[in-house]
Design an enzyme around this catalytic site. Structure first.
Site, PDB file in Angstrom:
ATOM      1  CG  ASP A 185      -3.957 -31.009   0.386  1.00  0.00           C
ATOM      2  OD1 ASP A 185      -3.016 -30.230   0.583  1.00  0.00           O
ATOM      3  OD2 ASP A 185      -3.870 -32.245   0.547  1.00  0.00           O
TER       4      ASP A 185
ATOM      5  CE  LYS B 156      -4.916 -25.341   5.032  1.00  0.00           C
ATOM      6  NZ  LYS B 156      -5.304 -26.566   4.309  1.00  0.00           N
TER       7      LYS B 156
ATOM      8  N   GLY C 187       1.515 -27.592   1.330  1.00  0.00           N
ATOM      9  CA  GLY C 187       1.693 -27.107  -0.029  1.00  0.00           C
ATOM     10  C   GLY C 187       0.507 -26.221  -0.334  1.00  0.00           C
ATOM     11  CG  HIS C 188      -0.586 -23.106   1.817  1.00  0.00           C
ATOM     12  ND1 HIS C 188      -0.630 -22.177   2.820  1.00  0.00           N
ATOM     13  CD2 HIS C 188      -0.890 -24.276   2.397  1.00  0.00           C
ATOM     14  CE1 HIS C 188      -0.943 -22.759   3.945  1.00  0.00           C
ATOM     15  NE2 HIS C 188      -1.094 -24.046   3.720  1.00  0.00           N
TER      16      HIS C 188
ATOM     17  CD  GLN D 212      -0.023 -29.451   7.755  1.00  0.00           C
ATOM     18  OE1 GLN D 212       0.085 -28.891   8.825  1.00  0.00           O
ATOM     19  NE2 GLN D 212       0.827 -29.264   6.782  1.00  0.00           N
TER      20      GLN D 212
HETATM   21  N1  LIG Z   1     -10.765 -26.422  -9.707  1.00  0.00           N
HETATM   22  C1  LIG Z   1     -10.507 -25.718  -8.625  1.00  0.00           C
HETATM   23  N2  LIG Z   1      -9.282 -25.764  -8.058  1.00  0.00           N
HETATM   24  C2  LIG Z   1      -9.074 -25.027  -6.942  1.00  0.00           C
HETATM   25  C3  LIG Z   1     -10.058 -24.200  -6.367  1.00  0.00           C
HETATM   26  N3  LIG Z   1      -9.551 -23.607  -5.261  1.00  0.00           N
HETATM   27  C4  LIG Z   1      -8.284 -24.054  -5.138  1.00  0.00           C
HETATM   28  N4  LIG Z   1      -7.990 -24.916  -6.148  1.00  0.00           N
HETATM   29  C5  LIG Z   1      -6.782 -25.722  -6.360  1.00  0.00           C
HETATM   30  O1  LIG Z   1      -6.942 -26.822  -5.458  1.00  0.00           O
HETATM   31  C6  LIG Z   1      -5.718 -27.192  -4.868  1.00  0.00           C
HETATM   32  C7  LIG Z   1      -5.802 -26.998  -3.357  1.00  0.00           C
HETATM   33  O2  LIG Z   1      -4.722 -27.615  -2.776  1.00  0.00           O
HETATM   34  P1  LIG Z   1      -3.629 -26.875  -1.877  1.00  0.00           P
HETATM   35  O3  LIG Z   1      -3.101 -25.665  -2.539  1.00  0.00           O
HETATM   36  O4  LIG Z   1      -2.694 -27.969  -1.531  1.00  0.00           O
HETATM   37  O5  LIG Z   1      -4.514 -26.444  -0.639  1.00  0.00           O
HETATM   38  P2  LIG Z   1      -4.095 -25.835   0.779  1.00  0.00           P
HETATM   39  O6  LIG Z   1      -5.300 -25.903   1.627  1.00  0.00           O
HETATM   40  O7  LIG Z   1      -3.534 -24.474   0.568  1.00  0.00           O
HETATM   41  O8  LIG Z   1      -2.958 -26.849   1.259  1.00  0.00           O
HETATM   42  P3  LIG Z   1      -2.367 -27.472   2.660  1.00  0.00           P
HETATM   43  O9  LIG Z   1      -1.954 -26.444   3.621  1.00  0.00           O
HETATM   44  O10 LIG Z   1      -1.232 -28.271   2.109  1.00  0.00           O
HETATM   45  O11 LIG Z   1      -3.396 -28.336   3.263  1.00  0.00           O
HETATM   46  C8  LIG Z   1      -4.678 -26.288  -5.534  1.00  0.00           C
HETATM   47  O12 LIG Z   1      -4.158 -26.963  -6.632  1.00  0.00           O
HETATM   48  C9  LIG Z   1      -5.496 -25.069  -5.959  1.00  0.00           C
HETATM   49  O13 LIG Z   1      -4.935 -24.386  -7.060  1.00  0.00           O
HETATM   50  C10 LIG Z   1     -11.345 -24.173  -6.994  1.00  0.00           C
HETATM   51  O14 LIG Z   1     -12.268 -23.520  -6.553  1.00  0.00           O
HETATM   52  N5  LIG Z   1     -11.501 -24.949  -8.101  1.00  0.00           N
HETATM   53  O1  LIG Z   2       2.703 -34.022   8.537  1.00  0.00           O
HETATM   54  P1  LIG Z   2       3.286 -35.341   8.205  1.00  0.00           P
HETATM   55  O2  LIG Z   2       3.848 -36.026   9.408  1.00  0.00           O
HETATM   56  O3  LIG Z   2       4.250 -35.286   7.065  1.00  0.00           O
HETATM   57  O4  LIG Z   2       2.087 -36.299   7.688  1.00  0.00           O
HETATM   58  C1  LIG Z   2       1.073 -36.771   8.540  1.00  0.00           C
HETATM   59  C2  LIG Z   2      -0.243 -36.885   7.799  1.00  0.00           C
HETATM   60  O5  LIG Z   2      -0.667 -35.590   7.423  1.00  0.00           O
HETATM   61  C3  LIG Z   2      -0.841 -35.518   6.010  1.00  0.00           C
HETATM   62  N1  LIG Z   2      -0.457 -34.177   5.586  1.00  0.00           N
HETATM   63  C4  LIG Z   2       0.606 -33.483   6.022  1.00  0.00           C
HETATM   64  N2  LIG Z   2       0.641 -32.278   5.443  1.00  0.00           N
HETATM   65  C5  LIG Z   2      -0.429 -32.222   4.644  1.00  0.00           C
HETATM   66  C6  LIG Z   2      -0.962 -31.238   3.809  1.00  0.00           C
HETATM   67  O6  LIG Z   2      -0.380 -30.081   3.690  1.00  0.00           O
HETATM   68  N3  LIG Z   2      -2.087 -31.496   3.130  1.00  0.00           N
HETATM   69  C7  LIG Z   2      -2.703 -32.677   3.274  1.00  0.00           C
HETATM   70  N4  LIG Z   2      -2.262 -33.667   4.070  1.00  0.00           N
HETATM   71  C8  LIG Z   2      -1.138 -33.428   4.742  1.00  0.00           C
HETATM   72  C9  LIG Z   2       0.045 -36.596   5.453  1.00  0.00           C
HETATM   73  O7  LIG Z   2      -0.349 -36.980   4.172  1.00  0.00           O
HETATM   74  C10 LIG Z   2      -0.144 -37.679   6.498  1.00  0.00           C
HETATM   75  O8  LIG Z   2      -1.395 -38.297   6.276  1.00  0.00           O
HETATM   76  N1  LIG Z   3       0.653 -30.886   1.245  1.00  0.00           N
HETATM   77  C1  LIG Z   3       0.439 -31.969   0.500  1.00  0.00           C
HETATM   78  C2  LIG Z   3       0.579 -33.329   1.002  1.00  0.00           C
HETATM   79  C3  LIG Z   3       1.343 -34.035  -0.072  1.00  0.00           C
HETATM   80  O1  LIG Z   3       1.843 -33.368  -0.975  1.00  0.00           O
HETATM   81  O2  LIG Z   3       1.459 -35.256   0.012  1.00  0.00           O
HETATM   82  C4  LIG Z   3      -0.652 -31.818  -0.553  1.00  0.00           C
HETATM   83  O3  LIG Z   3      -0.756 -30.737  -1.068  1.00  0.00           O
HETATM   84  O4  LIG Z   3      -1.332 -32.764  -0.863  1.00  0.00           O
HETATM   85 MG   LIG Z   4      -1.704 -28.699   0.165  1.00  0.00          MG
END
Ligand SMILES: Nc1nc2c(ncn2[C@@H]2O[C@H](COP(=O)(O)OP(=O)(O)OP(=O)(O)O)[C@@H](O)[C@H]2O)c(=O)[nH]1
Ligand SMILES: O=P(O)(O)OC[C@H]1O[C@@H](n2cnc3c(O)ncnc32)[C@H](O)[C@@H]1O
Ligand SMILES: N[C@@H](CC(=O)O)C(=O)O
Ligand SMILES: [Mg+2]
Length: 442
Positions: free
Chosen positions: A13, A16, A40-41, A223
């Protein structure tokens, strides 16, 4: 041209999705290489928010080929919902390709994930409940169902029939759950197969062709480093390899194909799920990070745990991923703090260390040693160059770059595509030469 891997440098999170979308402007191909619908991207463009779980974050560029690689695990129902949402918004999805050898998440995987977490009780991992671990378990156990299996109705029915016999034993005898009807499951999944069929190809060949034609390829990790099955905070990890090395396994390219690795880290730290988190803040500062950063899971909606930036983890991520440069996101979230702390070392059993401990038990005992830096108490969301940043914010970035011995190439100041300072685009910029470790832009 350059082939760039985008990885998470913390517990996921980090943003990315936003960074991959941004870099996709210069990419011809974007490939997801691991994970499944646990990810969740979030991508925000002109006020519109896209939440992508499996589809690569390059999908918003109509000319960009998006590939779901062989190292991912695919829940077809969720993937189709995601496709339908994009189609409804007139986003072209015809350039989406799905690997024939990716594994498929089946209904029993989700049930087993949820039930096993319940049985583990206080030892639970805090998974997303999306069946990720059990799908990868079946892959290792060589009883997994692959996308190509789904494409052949007759053999698929047969495969589901014998696989479900064993899964029903587990569901009924171990978890006291009702058995699944193999015919019903097969019929449901064969419906998904027809919707996905036009996208299913040998993606390894597609990617190799792009490499040969010197296209710009982005490899998108899901992740983060500390959730890596081998290099993360085991057992509190996911079941795949989010680190840069995972890009080779999860797509079928050789390591020599990768030109650069960009790590994405928040200006602080979050974690969702169980497991040790040395810099976690269970106080007003933690609440403020959570509120200002809107720290709730994109997939499950769970509250993310929040804490200060951890430089020990940052240095570890630089090493494990062979990182060339970093994107620091969510700097704006720190705008209102009087003071900001950064963990520069740990104390374990009375000893100071700057090395990430290999032992999970030691990691759980780590007490962070902080350096306190002044806040800037100014809104940074509209800054568009390093010169626009308040001096204390620039000093904070320089401190991080110095601590991790890595240049910072991108600074993100808001969720939106345009709320970004690109010091140098890692696709076009020189390898390891974007912002020097002392913070001076080159
Ligand atoms: N305030 C703020 N929000 C941001 C910034 N960059 C990204 N975000 C937000 O921060 C959150 C990042 O979470 P994700 O989108 O889950 O990140 P991710 O790395 O793509 O997710 P995973 O693959 O699930 O680990 C999202 O809600 C973005 O919209 C920033 O510079 N400032
Ligand atoms: O991948 P699972 O087995 O569902 O969970 C294990 C561990 O990894 C954390 N997690 C999985 N996906 C994400 C994500 O996209 N962002 C942040 N953390 C993640 C999950 O919360 C468990 O701790
Ligand atoms: N991918 C996830 C993990 C979750 O939703 O619990 C996140 O954006 O935090
Ligand atoms: Mg995420």
């Amino acid at each position: 041209m350059a082939n760039v891997v985008v990885i998470g440098a913390q517990w996921g999170d980090e943003g990315k999705g936003k960074i991959t979308d941004l870099l996709s402007k210069s990419a011809d191909v974007v490939v997801r290489y691991q994970g499944g619908v646990n990810a969740g991207h979030t991508v925000v463009v002109k006020g519109q928010t896209f939440k992508l779980h499996l589809i690569p974050s390059g999908i918003l560029y109509p000319e960009t080929k998006c590939i779901i690689g062989c190292g991912t695990v695919i829940d077809p129902k969720v993937l189709i919902e995601e496709l339908d949402r994009l189609v409804a918004l007139n986003i072209p999805t015809d350039k989406l390709l799905i690997s024939q050898t990716a594994h498929v998440t089946m209904p029993y995987h989700r049930s087993i994930d949820l039930a096993s977490e319940e049985v583990r009780g206080t030892h639970k991992i805090g998974t997303t409940g999306r069946g990720i671990g059990p799908t990868y378990m079946d892959k290792s156990d060589r009883v997994g169902i692959r996308v190509q299996d789904l494409m052949d109705a007759e053999s698929f029915r047969e495969q589901v029939a014998w696989t479900i016999v064993q899964k029903n034993e587990i569901l009924e005898k171990l978890y006291n759950l009702p058995p699944l009807d193999p015919e019903q499951v097969a019929t449901e999944y064969l419906g998904y197969a027809e919707r996905l069929r036009p996208h299913v190809v040998n993606t390894s060949v597609e990617i190799y062709e792009a490499v040969r034609r010197r296209r710009n390829i982005l490899f998108e990790g899901a992740q983060g480093t500390l959730l890596d099955l081998d290099h993360g905070t085991y057992p509190y990890v996911t079941s795949s390899n989010p680190i840069a090395g995972g890009a080779c396994i999860g797509t079928g390219i050789g390591p020599t194909t990768i030109d650069r690795v960009i790590g994405v880290a928040k200006a602080y730290t979050t974690r969702v799920g169980e497991g040790p988190f040395p810099t976690e803040l269970e106080d007003a500062s933690g609440d403020m990070l959570g509120e200002r950063g809107a720290e709730f899971g994109t997939t499950t909606g769970r509250k993310r745990r929040c804490g200060w930036f951890d430089g020990v983890i940052g240095r570890y991520a630089v090493r494990i991923n062979g990182m060339d440069c970093m994107a620091i996101t969510k700097l704006d979230v720190l705008d209102e703090f009087d003071e900001i702390q950064v963990c520069v070392a740990y104390e374990i059993n009375g000893e100071r260390t700057t090395d990430f401990p290999n032992s999970g038990r030691d990691f759980a005992k780590c007490v962070p040693i902080y350096k306190t830096l002044p806040g800037w108490k100014q809104n940074t969301a509209d800054c568009r160059s390093l010169e626009d940043l308040p001096k204390a914010a620039l000093d904070y970035l320089k401190f991080l770059a110095d601590l991790m011995e890595v240049p910072i190439s991108i600074v993100s100041l808001g969720p939106s595509r345009d709320q970004t300072i690109i010091v140098e685009d890692p696709i076009h910029g020189p390898k390891r030469g974007l912002l020097s470790a002392d913070g001076t832009p080159v």
